[in-house]
Design a protein around this motif. Structure first.
Motif, mmCIF file in Angstrom:
data_model
loop_
_atom_site.group_PDB
_atom_site.id
_atom_site.type_symbol
_atom_site.label_atom_id
_atom_site.label_comp_id
_atom_site.label_asym_id
_atom_site.label_seq_id
_atom_site.Cartn_x
_atom_site.Cartn_y
_atom_site.Cartn_z
ATOM 1 N N VAL A 1 3.940 -62.792 -89.525
ATOM 2 C CA VAL A 1 4.552 -63.983 -88.913
ATOM 3 C C VAL A 1 3.724 -65.223 -89.245
ATOM 4 O O VAL A 1 4.261 -66.275 -89.619
ATOM 5 C CB VAL A 1 4.704 -63.788 -87.384
ATOM 6 N N LEU A 2 2.409 -65.055 -89.167
ATOM 7 C CA LEU A 2 1.520 -66.171 -89.509
ATOM 8 C C LEU A 2 1.763 -66.619 -90.963
ATOM 9 O O LEU A 2 1.886 -67.816 -91.253
ATOM 10 C CB LEU A 2 0.064 -65.728 -89.317
ATOM 11 N N GLU A 3 1.883 -65.637 -91.857
ATOM 12 C CA GLU A 3 2.129 -65.951 -93.280
ATOM 13 C C GLU A 3 3.469 -66.657 -93.464
ATOM 14 O O GLU A 3 3.585 -67.594 -94.258
ATOM 15 C CB GLU A 3 2.132 -64.660 -94.121
ATOM 16 N N LEU A 4 4.492 -66.183 -92.732
ATOM 17 C CA LEU A 4 5.830 -66.802 -92.853
ATOM 18 C C LEU A 4 5.769 -68.275 -92.445
ATOM 19 O O LEU A 4 6.248 -69.154 -93.169
ATOM 20 C CB LEU A 4 6.818 -66.092 -91.920
ATOM 21 N N VAL A 5 5.151 -68.521 -91.291
ATOM 22 C CA VAL A 5 5.097 -69.906 -90.788
ATOM 23 C C VAL A 5 4.249 -70.762 -91.738
ATOM 24 O O VAL A 5 4.603 -71.909 -92.048
ATOM 25 C CB VAL A 5 4.539 -69.935 -89.343
ATOM 26 N N LYS A 6 3.165 -70.164 -92.220
ATOM 27 C CA LYS A 6 2.277 -70.903 -93.134
ATOM 28 C C LYS A 6 3.039 -71.296 -94.405
ATOM 29 O O LYS A 6 2.919 -72.420 -94.902
ATOM 30 C CB LYS A 6 1.085 -69.998 -93.483
ATOM 31 N N SER A 7 3.851 -70.366 -94.932
ATOM 32 C CA SER A 7 4.554 -70.687 -96.182
ATOM 33 C C SER A 7 5.578 -71.802 -95.945
ATOM 34 O O SER A 7 5.790 -72.660 -96.808
ATOM 35 C CB SER A 7 5.205 -69.443 -96.791
ATOM 36 N N ARG A 8 6.201 -71.805 -94.752
ATOM 37 C CA ARG A 8 7.166 -72.888 -94.451
ATOM 38 C C ARG A 8 6.425 -74.233 -94.356
ATOM 39 O O ARG A 8 6.876 -75.240 -94.893
ATOM 40 C CB ARG A 8 7.871 -72.601 -93.119
ATOM 41 N N TRP A 9 5.311 -74.208 -93.680
ATOM 42 C CA TRP A 9 4.521 -75.431 -93.489
ATOM 43 C C TRP A 9 4.053 -75.971 -94.846
ATOM 44 O O TRP A 9 4.211 -77.148 -95.165
ATOM 45 C CB TRP A 9 3.327 -75.106 -92.588
ATOM 46 N N GLU A 10 3.517 -75.063 -95.656
ATOM 47 C CA GLU A 10 3.015 -75.500 -96.973
ATOM 48 C C GLU A 10 4.162 -75.940 -97.874
ATOM 49 O O GLU A 10 4.023 -76.860 -98.680
ATOM 50 C CB GLU A 10 2.214 -74.369 -97.628
ATOM 51 N N SER B 1 5.274 -66.435 -73.615
ATOM 52 C CA SER B 1 4.616 -66.245 -74.930
ATOM 53 C C SER B 1 4.040 -67.542 -75.494
ATOM 54 O O SER B 1 3.368 -67.529 -76.530
ATOM 55 C CB SER B 1 5.625 -65.712 -75.955
ATOM 56 N N LEU B 2 4.334 -68.641 -74.832
ATOM 57 C CA LEU B 2 4.007 -69.950 -75.413
ATOM 58 C C LEU B 2 2.533 -70.080 -75.825
ATOM 59 O O LEU B 2 2.226 -70.410 -76.981
ATOM 60 C CB LEU B 2 4.388 -71.036 -74.410
ATOM 61 N N SER B 3 1.630 -69.729 -74.909
ATOM 62 C CA SER B 3 0.215 -69.964 -75.261
ATOM 63 C C SER B 3 -0.257 -68.953 -76.309
ATOM 64 O O SER B 3 -1.052 -69.296 -77.196
ATOM 65 C CB SER B 3 -0.673 -69.984 -74.020
ATOM 66 N N THR B 4 0.239 -67.711 -76.242
ATOM 67 C CA THR B 4 -0.143 -66.720 -77.259
ATOM 68 C C THR B 4 0.292 -67.197 -78.646
ATOM 69 O O THR B 4 -0.457 -67.112 -79.627
ATOM 70 C CB THR B 4 0.573 -65.363 -76.984
ATOM 71 N N ILE B 5 1.530 -67.716 -78.696
ATOM 72 C CA ILE B 5 2.057 -68.150 -80.001
ATOM 73 C C ILE B 5 1.327 -69.407 -80.484
ATOM 74 O O ILE B 5 1.007 -69.533 -81.670
ATOM 75 C CB ILE B 5 3.590 -68.329 -79.912
ATOM 76 N N ASN B 6 1.036 -70.297 -79.568
ATOM 77 C CA ASN B 6 0.248 -71.477 -79.964
ATOM 78 C C ASN B 6 -1.091 -71.046 -80.565
ATOM 79 O O ASN B 6 -1.524 -71.606 -81.582
ATOM 80 C CB ASN B 6 0.018 -72.389 -78.761
ATOM 81 N N ASN B 7 -1.720 -70.049 -79.944
ATOM 82 C CA ASN B 7 -3.017 -69.580 -80.480
ATOM 83 C C ASN B 7 -2.841 -68.904 -81.833
ATOM 84 O O ASN B 7 -3.612 -69.144 -82.759
ATOM 85 C CB ASN B 7 -3.677 -68.594 -79.507
ATOM 86 N N LEU B 8 -1.788 -68.070 -81.917
ATOM 87 C CA LEU B 8 -1.545 -67.351 -83.183
ATOM 88 C C LEU B 8 -1.377 -68.334 -84.347
ATOM 89 O O LEU B 8 -1.870 -68.110 -85.455
ATOM 90 C CB LEU B 8 -0.287 -66.476 -83.034
ATOM 91 N N LEU B 9 -0.662 -69.443 -84.064
ATOM 92 C CA LEU B 9 -0.306 -70.354 -85.164
ATOM 93 C C LEU B 9 -1.284 -71.521 -85.347
ATOM 94 O O LEU B 9 -1.069 -72.382 -86.194
ATOM 95 C CB LEU B 9 1.122 -70.883 -84.955
ATOM 96 N N LYS B 10 -2.366 -71.486 -84.579
ATOM 97 C CA LYS B 10 -3.334 -72.590 -84.692
ATOM 98 C C LYS B 10 -3.921 -72.710 -86.106
ATOM 99 O O LYS B 10 -4.142 -73.831 -86.596
ATOM 100 C CB LYS B 10 -4.433 -72.448 -83.654
#
Ligand code: FAD
Length: 370
Positions: free
Chosen positions: A82-91, A130-139
């Motif tokens: 999931v981190l990789e997916l979000v990172k690729s969208r951001w980049e 899940s909000l804070s967990t996801i915020n931490n995951l995607l930091k």
């Protein structure tokens, strides 16, 4: 029709790279190929008079995943994935901005809000928890907390009192983006031939023999960037998924600003030119919408109309100006297929609903592979 000596020699001989599809992926691939190989002869074949899949039909969200989407993805993908997916969208969005410039694509970062229907209390509480967990995951991607609670200050009806908003989500002008990409690629010396459909190819030779609805020729390498239409040419896990959209006429004093996700992302809307653009509803009839034929259905368009009336613009008069559809490419996972299929054949397809975000990166990766 027989091609003349001049036609063949000028447009179809000594081709180094042929790209099929002039969507965001095909155009980015052509651009990065022209930078990598400045002397190469690069040709794009496009079956439409304009690019005619998803890239000129979409909603123009520069989005990285709404909170319920991330919560849902974490059920089927690992945290790292999931981190990789979000990172690729951001980049991908940063690459698109760097390639074309914010003013050319009308990049506007008003944030992206997820709205939760009144009856979706469980989904809302799951996402809230899940909000804070996801915020931490995607930091590592965003560098700060991306998601936060936002009051319903646009006065939408029949929804929970708060949205969960991503501060980084933005919107672009899809048409302007594609027009700018087409100019960039043409200025780089790439030929684009419209109304040409690739019908078959043979990559078993040293080069690739290409057959179209109009003519045949040879190319050193063939790159397939046909996304939702890929199953017509390749044996890969990619299915077409039609997405229907409508846009209102301009609305006086429209206050709504930003990108919005509703009903677990099955519906999405935004402001553009004092109008509301609204799309979605595939979940009402997945089977019929698994098609590469353009078209609108009463079932989905009626639902879009009622959503506007009841939820988005409950106290505002509006008229619909236009309705259309686009074709996406989807599969069992959210990762695109970017790979070498044989010595001279490469594909970059299955962009799902995030092609604005990842299209530039996918195109660049294709050029790296070639
Ligand atoms: C209604 C809608 C809303 C969307 N909203 C968003 C959004 O807000 N944000 C986001 O990130 N993404 C969104 N998407 C998804 C995004 O638009 C796509 O993922 C992206 O445009 C895919 O780009 P592509 O270049 O891979 O494919 P396409 O743009 O579909 O390009 C493929 C091209 O190949 C051509 N082609 C196909 N077969 C052949 C052939 N045999 N010969 C020659 N040419 C051929 C087609 O005509 C087409 O032009 C949306 C999609 C739709 C349909």
């Amino acid at each position: 029709m027989n091609l003349s000596y001049w036609e063949y020699k000028t447009w179809l001989s000594n081709i180094d790279f042929t790209i099929v599809g002039s969507g965001i992926v095909g155009l980015n691939c052509a651009y990065y190929l022209s930078k990598k190989y400045p002397k190469a002869k690069i040709l794009i074949l496009e079956k439409g008079t304009l690019p005619q899949g998803a890239s000129t039909k979409n909603a123009g969200f520069a989005c990285f995943g709404s909170i319920s989407e991330i919560v849902s993805d974490l059920k089927t993908h690992s945290q790292q994935e999931v981190l990789e997916l979000v990172k690729s969208r951001w980049e991908g969005i940063q690459l698109l901005r760097a390639t074309l410039g914010d003013s050319k694509i009308d990049f506007q970062q008003h944030g992206g809000h997820e709205l939760f229907l009144k009856e979706h209390t469980k989904l809302f509480s799951d996402c809230s928890e899940s909000l804070s967990t996801i915020n931490n995951l995607l930091k590592p991607v965003y560098g700060e907390d991306a998601y936060y609670f936002h009051p319903n200050n646009f006065n939408f009806n029949k929804i929970q009192n708060q949205y969960i908003t991503s501060r980084f989500e933005a919107q672009i002008n899809t048409g302007a983006m594609m027009n700018a990409l087409l100019s960039l690629v043409r200025n780089a010396g790439v030929n684009i031939l419209n109304s040409i459909t690739l019908t078959s190819f043979d990559d078993s030779l040293g080069s690739v023999k290409v057959c179209t609805n109009q003519f045949e020729f040879e190319t050193r390498k063939l790159i397939i960037a046909t996304n939702g239409f890929a199953a017509q040419l390749l044996n890969e896990d990619v299915k077409p998924a039609r997405a229907q959209v409508l846009i209102t006429k301009p609305i006086k004093n429209l206050q709504i600003k930003g990108t919005f996700h509703l009903d677990e992302g099955f519906y999405y809307f935004r402001n553009i030119d004092n109008r509301i653009l609204l799309g979605g509803g595939r979940n009402l009839d997945f089977k019929t919408e698994e098609t590469s034929e353009f078209g609108e259905t009463q079932l989905i368009q009626n639902r879009l109309d009622s959503m506007l009336q009841e939820i988005i613009l409950p106290n505002t008069d509006f008229e619909i100006e236009r309705r259309w559809s686009g074709i996406m490419g989807i599969g069992n996972t959210k990762r695109p297929i970017v790979k070498q299929l044989s010595d001279n054949l490469i594909c970059g397809v299955r962009l799902g609903g995030m092609g604005i975000a990842i299209g530039s990166l996918v195109g660049k990766k294709l050029a790296d592979l070639a």
